[in-house]
Design a protein around this motif. Structure first.
Motif, short mmCIF file in Angstrom:
data_model
loop_
_atom_site.label_atom_id
_atom_site.label_comp_id
_atom_site.label_asym_id
_atom_site.label_seq_id
_atom_site.Cartn_x
_atom_site.Cartn_y
_atom_site.Cartn_z
N PRO A 216 6.27 -14.25 4.69
CA PRO A 216 6.39 -12.90 3.99
C PRO A 216 7.47 -12.20 4.94
O PRO A 216 8.21 -11.26 4.57
CB PRO A 216 5.06 -12.12 4.44
N MET A 217 7.56 -12.49 6.43
CA MET A 217 8.65 -11.98 7.00
C MET A 217 9.96 -12.18 6.61
O MET A 217 11.27 -11.52 6.42
CB MET A 217 8.76 -12.62 8.45
N TYR A 218 10.14 -13.43 5.72
CA TYR A 218 11.64 -14.00 5.11
C TYR A 218 11.75 -12.82 4.27
O TYR A 218 13.02 -12.51 3.86
CB TYR A 218 11.56 -15.09 4.61
N TYR A 219 10.93 -12.44 3.47
CA TYR A 219 10.91 -11.44 2.26
C TYR A 219 10.99 -9.94 2.73
O TYR A 219 10.99 -8.83 2.09
CB TYR A 219 10.04 -11.52 1.15
N TYR A 220 10.88 -9.69 4.07
CA TYR A 220 10.98 -8.40 4.69
C TYR A 220 12.48 -8.04 4.96
O TYR A 220 13.09 -8.77 5.68
CB TYR A 220 10.15 -8.29 6.11
N GLU A 221 13.16 -6.86 4.51
CA GLU A 221 14.60 -6.61 4.42
C GLU A 221 14.66 -5.34 5.29
O GLU A 221 15.68 -4.57 5.41
CB GLU A 221 15.07 -6.12 3.22
N GLY A 222 13.61 -5.00 6.09
CA GLY A 222 13.82 -3.87 7.22
C GLY A 222 13.55 -2.58 6.43
O GLY A 222 13.50 -1.62 7.17
N ASN A 223 12.91 -2.54 5.30
CA ASN A 223 12.69 -1.22 4.42
C ASN A 223 11.19 -0.59 4.73
O ASN A 223 10.35 -1.59 4.70
CB ASN A 223 13.16 -1.28 3.05
N ARG A 224 11.01 0.51 5.10
CA ARG A 224 9.65 0.94 5.26
C ARG A 224 8.88 0.94 4.08
O ARG A 224 7.69 0.42 3.92
CB ARG A 224 9.83 2.42 5.77
N GLY A 225 9.28 1.21 2.97
CA GLY A 225 8.32 1.13 1.52
C GLY A 225 7.51 2.63 1.57
O GLY A 225 7.92 3.61 2.17
N LEU A 226 6.38 2.55 0.76
CA LEU A 226 5.92 3.80 0.69
C LEU A 226 5.22 4.03 1.71
O LEU A 226 4.75 3.63 2.64
CB LEU A 226 4.46 3.37 -0.63
N ASP A 227 5.30 5.35 2.01
CA ASP A 227 5.03 6.15 3.38
C ASP A 227 4.64 7.65 3.00
O ASP A 227 5.52 8.32 2.40
CB ASP A 227 6.08 6.05 4.40
N ASN A 228 3.51 7.91 3.51
CA ASN A 228 3.07 9.50 3.43
C ASN A 228 2.07 9.64 4.62
O ASN A 228 1.46 8.73 5.05
CB ASN A 228 2.55 9.72 1.90
N LYS A 229 1.57 11.07 4.51
CA LYS A 229 0.83 11.27 5.77
C LYS A 229 -0.65 10.42 5.73
O LYS A 229 -1.44 10.06 6.29
CB LYS A 229 0.43 12.56 5.85
N ALA A 230 -1.29 10.31 4.32
CA ALA A 230 -2.56 9.73 3.85
C ALA A 230 -2.14 8.46 4.20
O ALA A 230 -3.34 7.81 4.70
CB ALA A 230 -2.71 10.02 2.37
N LEU A 231 -1.35 7.69 4.05
CA LEU A 231 -1.20 6.23 4.06
C LEU A 231 -1.19 5.97 5.75
O LEU A 231 -1.83 4.97 6.09
CB LEU A 231 0.20 5.78 3.57
N ARG A 232 -0.42 6.70 6.63
CA ARG A 232 -0.50 6.60 7.98
C ARG A 232 -1.47 6.65 8.56
O ARG A 232 -2.12 5.93 9.44
CB ARG A 232 0.68 7.53 8.37
N LEU A 233 -2.38 7.93 8.02
CA LEU A 233 -3.78 7.87 8.40
C LEU A 233 -4.57 6.75 8.28
O LEU A 233 -5.46 6.54 8.99
CB LEU A 233 -4.23 9.43 7.76
N PHE A 234 -4.49 6.16 7.13
CA PHE A 234 -5.40 5.23 6.78
C PHE A 234 -5.05 3.93 7.74
O PHE A 234 -6.07 3.30 8.20
CB PHE A 234 -5.02 4.78 5.17
N PHE A 235 -4.07 3.80 8.01
CA PHE A 235 -3.56 2.57 8.72
C PHE A 235 -4.07 2.97 10.14
O PHE A 235 -4.45 1.93 10.90
CB PHE A 235 -1.95 2.26 8.87
N TYR A 236 -4.01 4.03 10.85
CA TYR A 236 -4.61 4.38 12.02
C TYR A 236 -6.02 4.20 12.01
O TYR A 236 -6.54 3.87 13.03
CB TYR A 236 -3.97 5.74 12.35
N LEU A 237 -6.71 4.79 11.16
CA LEU A 237 -8.07 5.06 11.15
C LEU A 237 -8.86 3.59 10.64
O LEU A 237 -10.00 3.57 10.97
CB LEU A 237 -8.53 6.20 10.34
N PHE A 238 -8.24 2.83 10.12
CA PHE A 238 -8.92 1.64 9.41
C PHE A 238 -9.49 1.06 10.61
O PHE A 238 -10.39 0.24 10.57
CB PHE A 238 -7.77 0.84 8.73
N TYR A 239 -8.92 0.68 11.68
CA TYR A 239 -9.37 -0.13 12.84
C TYR A 239 -10.64 0.28 13.42
O TYR A 239 -11.50 -0.45 13.40
CB TYR A 239 -8.24 -0.06 14.15
#
Length: 255
Positions: A216-239
């Motif tokens: 998957p790193m090979y297909y990563y072009e350095g673009n952030r992609g979908l990003d919003n406050k709800a998604l960032r909150l999800f990634f932080y609180l999921f752990y």
């Protein structure tokens, strides 16, 4: 006539979802499947429980290097390192009890501490390295002080019993040192591979499974992609949330 380049791409958000999924698989193995192994339960006809546990733990090795790499990119692109550090600190604090319940089967202990502390320490190490790079030093002096900062971070990680210990800090420092000066696709892939190699050598041979993430790193072009406050909150609180849920499930199974 020009042609628009089209093709499959994995964004930064996509990498984070891969990390979340592989981490979840790993923690299900630790929190639930391990209890099944100890209880001698064999509910599956196609695989023994101990083999399922090992497979899930191996898959889980793919998560941490992604988090290390995204930490490096986050540090490079963040506008406010202090706020970034405070967010990591907050999640580390609220995650410790759920982490101890799943990993140590106790309410709280200093014997083994969650990975957010590792990422926070890694961020501090990166900040110190960046400050050194700003000084007007010779190449030899810069290299010496960089290594010294990483070594101090490794020692702290070792004596504070962080999840990946000294290996995690060395991984983060190496990824940053290479990628910060080679910000292209090959630089990203190489930095990631170097980090995984360090984990494999310093932490465990099972970390070699993380080399699969080079796909998957090979297909990563350095673009952030979908990003919003709800998604960032999800990634932080999921752990912390998923650890708490697994701890509750494990408690129900044991009782």
């Amino acid at each position: 006539m020009g042609t628009q380049r089209q093709g499959f791409e994995i964004t930064g958000t996509g990498l984070k979802f891969i990390a979340v999924i592989t981490m979840l698989i790993d923690h299900i193995a630790v929190g639930i499947v391990a209890n099944m192994v100890r209880a001698g339960l064999e509910p599956f006809s196609f695989i023994q429980t101990i083999d399922l546990y090992r497979l899930m733990r191996n898959i889980g090795r793919m998560a941490f290097p992604i988090y290390c790499f995204m930490l490096v990119e986050g540090f490079i692109h963040t506008r406010n390192v202090k706020k970034y550090a405070l967010r990591l600190l907050f999640i580390a604090v609220i995650s410790e009890i759920p982490f101890d319940l799943v990993s140590n089967e106790t309410f709280f202990t200093f014997e083994y501490n969650n990975v957010l502390w590792e990422l926070l320490l890694g961020l501090i190490v990166l900040y110190a390295i960046a400050e050194i790079d700003k000084k007007q030093l010779t190449n030899r002096q810069t290299y010496f002080f960089r290594c010294a900062v990483v070594l101090v971070g490794m020692v702290i990680a070792y004596f504070t019993n962080l999840d990946y210990g000294e290996a995690g800090i060395c991984c983060i420092g190496a990824m940053y040192s290479y990628y910060n000066y080679n910000k292209d696709k090959l630089g990203r892939i190489t930095a990631f591979a170097i980090g995984v190699l360090i984990l494999t050598i310093l932490s465990s041979k099972t970390e070699v499974w993380a080399f699969l993430m080079l796909i998957p790193m090979y297909y990563y072009e350095g673009n952030r992609g979908l990003d919003n406050k709800a998604l960032r909150l999800f990634f932080y609180l999921f752990y912390p949330v998923h650890l708490l849920v697994l701890a509750l499930i494990a408690n129900l199974l044991i009782s």
